[in-house]
Design a protein around this motif. Structure first.
Motif, mmCIF file in Angstrom:
data_model
loop_
_atom_site.group_PDB
_atom_site.id
_atom_site.type_symbol
_atom_site.label_atom_id
_atom_site.label_comp_id
_atom_site.label_asym_id
_atom_site.label_seq_id
_atom_site.Cartn_x
_atom_site.Cartn_y
_atom_site.Cartn_z
ATOM 1 N N ASN A 1 0.850 -1.187 0.000
ATOM 2 C CA ASN A 1 0.000 0.000 0.000
ATOM 3 C C ASN A 1 0.888 1.239 0.000
ATOM 4 N N SER A 2 0.281 2.392 -0.193
ATOM 5 C CA SER A 2 1.064 3.621 -0.353
ATOM 6 C C SER A 2 1.911 3.941 0.871
ATOM 7 N N VAL A 3 1.366 3.718 2.055
ATOM 8 C CA VAL A 3 2.107 3.994 3.293
ATOM 9 C C VAL A 3 3.349 3.114 3.373
ATOM 10 N N GLN A 4 3.188 1.825 3.057
ATOM 11 C CA GLN A 4 4.324 0.900 3.090
ATOM 12 C C GLN A 4 5.376 1.278 2.052
ATOM 13 N N ILE A 5 4.915 1.719 0.882
ATOM 14 C CA ILE A 5 5.853 2.092 -0.175
ATOM 15 C C ILE A 5 6.718 3.269 0.256
ATOM 16 N N VAL A 6 6.095 4.291 0.826
ATOM 17 C CA VAL A 6 6.861 5.471 1.266
ATOM 18 C C VAL A 6 7.870 5.082 2.343
ATOM 19 N N ALA A 7 7.451 4.246 3.291
ATOM 20 C CA ALA A 7 8.363 3.814 4.359
ATOM 21 C C ALA A 7 9.528 3.017 3.787
ATOM 22 N N SER B 1 -10.263 -0.163 1.983
ATOM 23 C CA SER B 1 -9.825 -0.302 3.372
ATOM 24 C C SER B 1 -9.039 0.930 3.808
ATOM 25 N N PRO B 2 -8.902 1.163 5.113
ATOM 26 C CA PRO B 2 -8.240 2.375 5.606
ATOM 27 C C PRO B 2 -6.789 2.541 5.149
ATOM 28 N N VAL B 3 -6.133 1.468 4.689
ATOM 29 C CA VAL B 3 -4.748 1.609 4.229
ATOM 30 C C VAL B 3 -4.680 2.367 2.905
ATOM 31 N N SER B 4 -5.812 2.503 2.234
ATOM 32 C CA SER B 4 -5.848 3.211 0.953
ATOM 33 C C SER B 4 -6.189 4.683 1.165
ATOM 34 N N VAL B 5 -5.497 5.546 0.427
ATOM 35 C CA VAL B 5 -5.802 6.972 0.462
ATOM 36 C C VAL B 5 -7.247 7.222 0.041
ATOM 37 N N GLY C 1 4.029 12.823 2.788
ATOM 38 C CA GLY C 1 4.841 12.880 1.582
ATOM 39 C C GLY C 1 6.157 13.589 1.767
ATOM 40 N N SER C 2 6.497 13.938 3.024
ATOM 41 C CA SER C 2 7.728 14.695 3.258
ATOM 42 C C SER C 2 8.984 13.861 3.058
ATOM 43 N N LEU C 3 8.845 12.526 3.087
ATOM 44 C CA LEU C 3 10.012 11.646 2.987
ATOM 45 C C LEU C 3 10.425 11.365 1.552
ATOM 46 N N VAL C 4 9.579 11.740 0.600
ATOM 47 C CA VAL C 4 9.845 11.381 -0.805
ATOM 48 C C VAL C 4 9.515 12.549 -1.722
ATOM 49 N N GLU C 5 9.984 12.430 -2.961
ATOM 50 C CA GLU C 5 9.552 13.339 -4.014
ATOM 51 C C GLU C 5 8.494 12.630 -4.851
ATOM 52 N N ILE C 6 7.587 13.394 -5.421
ATOM 53 C CA ILE C 6 6.459 12.827 -6.149
ATOM 54 C C ILE C 6 6.426 13.363 -7.576
ATOM 55 N N ALA C 7 6.223 12.456 -8.523
ATOM 56 C CA ALA C 7 5.966 12.838 -9.910
ATOM 57 C C ALA C 7 4.574 12.330 -10.272
ATOM 58 N N VAL C 8 3.645 13.229 -10.539
ATOM 59 C CA VAL C 8 2.286 12.826 -10.920
ATOM 60 C C VAL C 8 2.318 12.236 -12.322
ATOM 61 N N LEU D 1 4.733 3.242 -7.162
ATOM 62 C CA LEU D 1 3.485 3.810 -7.670
ATOM 63 C C LEU D 1 2.516 3.939 -6.515
ATOM 64 N N VAL D 2 2.103 5.174 -6.215
ATOM 65 C CA VAL D 2 1.279 5.428 -5.037
ATOM 66 C C VAL D 2 0.046 6.235 -5.416
ATOM 67 N N ARG D 3 -0.972 6.127 -4.580
ATOM 68 C CA ARG D 3 -2.171 6.944 -4.728
ATOM 69 C C ARG D 3 -1.950 8.251 -3.961
ATOM 70 N N LEU D 4 -2.321 9.365 -4.581
ATOM 71 C CA LEU D 4 -2.123 10.683 -3.981
ATOM 72 C C LEU D 4 -3.458 11.251 -3.491
ATOM 73 N N PRO D 5 -3.421 12.142 -2.485
ATOM 74 C CA PRO D 5 -2.221 12.627 -1.776
ATOM 75 C C PRO D 5 -1.736 11.624 -0.740
ATOM 76 N N LEU D 6 -0.448 11.661 -0.429
ATOM 77 C CA LEU D 6 0.121 10.790 0.584
ATOM 78 C C LEU D 6 -0.146 11.357 1.976
ATOM 79 N N MET D 7 -0.298 10.446 2.936
ATOM 80 C CA MET D 7 -0.492 10.891 4.311
ATOM 81 C C MET D 7 0.754 11.615 4.824
#
Length: 299
Positions: free
Chosen positions: A128-134, A196-200, A153-160, A145-151
Motif C-alpha cells: 500500500n502507499s504507506v508501506q511504499i513510502v516507508a 480499506s483504511p490503508v488506501s488513500v 509525503g515529506s520523505l519522498v519526491e512525487i511525480a504525478v 506507484l502510489v495513490r495521492l495525496p500521501l499521508m
C-alpha cells in the motif's frame, strides 16, 4: 604490470612490428620499445624475439597473450558497466506498486521501459502507499506507484503520472443505475463498499461524502477494486472507484459519472537523491502519461 603495458604487449603481438604497433597505439616508437623492455624485465623473461624486420613471440609470449587479451577485455567490460550504470542504462530497480496500478497503469509503463532499457532488471512488490513510502525512506525500494495525496509525503519526491476521477459503481438493478450522471448526495441512502483504511481513497471518499452532506454507511471494506466491484455486483452496496477501473466491471454493474467530479491522482514516489535509473523510469512513466493525455484530448 598495468593495463597500459598489457595494451602495448597485445598491440605488438598483433602487428609483430614496433613501428606499426606504435602507430596503432597513437604514440612514438621509442616509448613503446622502453615499455616492452620494462615489462620483460619485470616478468623476468623475454616476450619477443627481436629480428631485423620485426619481432616474433617467444613461447612465454605465446602463452601469455590469451590472458593479456582477456584482462583487457575485462577492463573494457568494467568501463562499459560503469558508463551504463552512470547513465542509468543498466542495473537493478526495486519498485513498489499499489493494487489498483497492476491492471492498467503498471503494464503501460513497464513494457516501453523494458524496450528502452533492456539491461535494467526490475523487481516488483505489491504494497500500500504507506508501506511504499516507508520502504523508500528505508532504502528497501527505489521508487513506487502510489495513490495521492500521501499521508506523509515529506520523505519522498512525487511525480504525478496519472489523473483520474471517482465514478459511481452500482448494481445494474439499482434505480439510479440508468442515470447519465449523479450528484454524490443521491447516494446518501445507500450502503457503501469502500476501500480499506490503508488506501488513500478511503479518506478521500469519506471526506467527499461529508462535503456532500452525509456520512457513508459502510457495508464492507476491501483492498482491490475487483473485489469491490464483485461486492457491488452481489448487491451489498454501491462504491466509488477510479473511472479508469470501470473496465473491470461486468454487465451486472453500472458505472455512472458524478456531476461534480472528484479528482484523484497516481504518482511515482522516490528519494530526493534518486540516481539515473530512477530518473529514467520516471521519464518513461511521464511519457506514457503524456501519450495518454494526448489520446484523450484527440478523442
Amino acid at each position: 604490470m598495468d593495463l597500459r603495458q598489457l595494451r602495448y604487449f597485445s598491440a605488438l603481438a598483433d602487428t609483430l612490428n614496433f613501428h606499426r604497433a606504435a602507430e596503432q597505439l597513437h604514440m612514438s616508437q621509442p616509448p613503446l620499445t622502453v615499455a616492452i623492455r620494462k615489462l620483460e624485465e619485470d616478468l623476468g623473461t623475454a616476450l619477443f624475439v627481436r629480428e631485423p624486420r620485426g619481432v616474433r613471440l617467444t613461447a612465454a609470449g605465446e602463452a601469455a597473450l590469451p590472458s593479456a587479451r582477456a584482462a583487457l577485455a575485462a577492463a573494457d567490460a568494467f568501463r562499459d558497466s560503469v558508463r551504463q550504470g552512470a547513465a542509468g542504462l543498466s542495473g537493478r530497480l526495486t519498485i513498489g506498486f499499489i493494487g489498483s496500478a497492476i491492471g492498467q497503469l503498471l503494464p503501460r509503463i513497464i513494457s516501453p521501459f523494458r524496450a528502452a532499457f533492456p539491461l535494467v532488471e526490475l523487481t516488483l512488490a505489491e504494497m500500500n502507499s504507506v508501506q511504499i513510502v516507508a520502504a523508500i525512506a528505508a532504502r528497501r525500494l527505489d521508487l513506487g506507484l502510489v495513490r495521492l495525496p500521501l499521508m506523509d509525503g515529506s520523505l519522498v519526491e512525487i511525480a504525478v503520472i496519472e489523473r483520474d476521477a471517482l465514478a459511481v459503481a452500482l448494481p445494474a438493478q439499482d434505480p439510479l443505475a440508468g442515470h447519465a450522471t449523479l450528484p454524490l448526495s443521491a447516494l446518501s441512502g445507500h450502503r457503501f463498499i469502500i476501500y480499506s483504511p490503508v488506501s488513500v481513497l478511503n479518506a478521500t471518499i469519506r471526506l467527499a461524502c461529508q462535503s456532500a452532506g452525509f456520512t457513508p454507511r459502510i457495508a464492507q471494506e476491501a483492498v482491490q477494486v475487483q473485489t469491490i466491484l464483485s461486492l457491488v455486483e452481489a448487491g451489498l452496496g454501491v462504491a466509488l472507484i477510479p473511472a479508469r477501473s470501470a473496465r473491470f466491471a461486468t454487465e451486472h454493474v453500472r458505472i455512472v459519472a458524478l456531476d461534480q467530479p472528484i479528482p484523484i491522482e497516481m504518482g511515482l514516489a522516490h528519494a530526493a537523491d534518486a540516481g539515473p535509473l530512477v530518473r529514467n523510469f520516471v521519464a518513461a512513466a511521464r511519457a506514457v502519461y503524456d501519450i495518454d493525455t494526448l489520446s484523450q484530448t484527440e478523442k
